[in-house]
Design a protein around this motif. Structure first.
Motif, PDB file in Angstrom:
ATOM      1  N   GLY A 137       0.812  -1.214   0.000  1.00 52.98           N
ATOM      2  CA  GLY A 137       0.000   0.000   0.000  1.00 52.98           C
ATOM      3  C   GLY A 137       0.843   1.261   0.000  1.00 52.98           C
ATOM      4  O   GLY A 137       0.541   2.223  -0.726  1.00 52.98           O
TER       5      GLY A 137
ATOM      6  N   GLU B  37       0.889   4.052  -2.987  1.00 50.17           N
ATOM      7  CA  GLU B  37       0.629   5.485  -2.745  1.00 50.17           C
ATOM      8  C   GLU B  37       1.731   6.365  -3.328  1.00 50.17           C
ATOM      9  O   GLU B  37       1.469   7.487  -3.765  1.00 50.17           O
ATOM     10  CB  GLU B  37       0.513   5.749  -1.246  1.00 50.17           C
ATOM     11  CG  GLU B  37      -0.759   5.220  -0.628  1.00 50.17           C
ATOM     12  CD  GLU B  37      -0.750   5.288   0.886  1.00 50.17           C
ATOM     13  OE1 GLU B  37       0.185   5.881   1.477  1.00 50.17           O
ATOM     14  OE2 GLU B  37      -1.690   4.734   1.493  1.00 50.17           O
TER      15      GLU B  37
ATOM     16  N   SER C 209       4.968  -2.452  -5.724  1.00 45.93           N
ATOM     17  CA  SER C 209       3.761  -2.625  -4.930  1.00 45.93           C
ATOM     18  C   SER C 209       3.146  -3.986  -5.258  1.00 45.93           C
ATOM     19  O   SER C 209       2.745  -4.730  -4.366  1.00 45.93           O
ATOM     20  CB  SER C 209       2.772  -1.500  -5.236  1.00 45.93           C
ATOM     21  OG  SER C 209       1.577  -1.689  -4.542  1.00 45.93           O
TER      22      SER C 209
ATOM     23  N   ARG D  87      -6.294  -7.384  -4.220  1.00 45.87           N
ATOM     24  CA  ARG D  87      -6.932  -7.113  -2.927  1.00 45.87           C
ATOM     25  C   ARG D  87      -8.102  -8.064  -2.676  1.00 45.87           C
ATOM     26  O   ARG D  87      -8.379  -8.435  -1.550  1.00 45.87           O
ATOM     27  CB  ARG D  87      -7.384  -5.671  -2.879  1.00 45.87           C
ATOM     28  CG  ARG D  87      -7.926  -5.244  -1.540  1.00 45.87           C
ATOM     29  CD  ARG D  87      -8.145  -3.726  -1.540  1.00 45.87           C
ATOM     30  NE  ARG D  87      -8.674  -3.283  -0.305  1.00 45.87           N
ATOM     31  CZ  ARG D  87      -7.974  -3.047   0.789  1.00 45.87           C
ATOM     32  NH1 ARG D  87      -6.671  -3.232   0.779  1.00 45.87           N
ATOM     33  NH2 ARG D  87      -8.541  -2.630   1.888  1.00 45.87           N
TER      34      ARG D  87
END
Length: 119
Positions: free
Chosen positions: A22, A26, A33, A118
């Motif tokens: 995360g 960002e 990531s 996710r």
């Protein structure tokens, strides 16, 4: 280590990796990531294998193999996603001299794949 301790080990480590994924997302570092997203899924699958079979999970990064070994009922789309995520992971771990993982991975695909991860 008892069974629940083993499961907790994998879950705690997966949670940490998802947090890192995360943070990287960002900051716009989508390729790495996704790399940490892969680690998260791998560790969740390994926790499930311990839960189900109470044995040491195999030493592999291949998500489809781990899902199949655990007898998870996944859709064709989910299995394809695991293949894509594993491919990115392998290219990040073992880049060849002619390609750089972060340069060759389309950002839109990385974003989409991480969002699907996710699930």
């Amino acid at each position: 280590m008892i069974k629940q301790e083993k499961i907790n080990y994998w879950l705690k480590s997966a949670g940490h990796d998802w947090t890192v994924a995360g943070h990287l997302f960002e900051k716009g570092d989508y390729s790495y990531s996704l790399f940490f997203g892969h680690l998260t899924i791998e560790k969740l699958l390994k926790a499930f294998l311990v839960l189900k079979f109470d044995e040491q999970p195999p030493f592999t990064h291949r998500l489809v193999y781990l899902a199949e070994k655990s007898n998870l009922a996944l859709s064709a789309e989910q299995m394809e996603l695991l293949e894509i995520i594993t491919d990115f992971n392998i290219r990040a771990r073992y880049p060849d001299e002619n390609s750089h993982f972060t340069e060759n991975a389309p950002k839109s695909l990385l974003k989409q794949t991480l969002r699907k991860s996710r699930e």
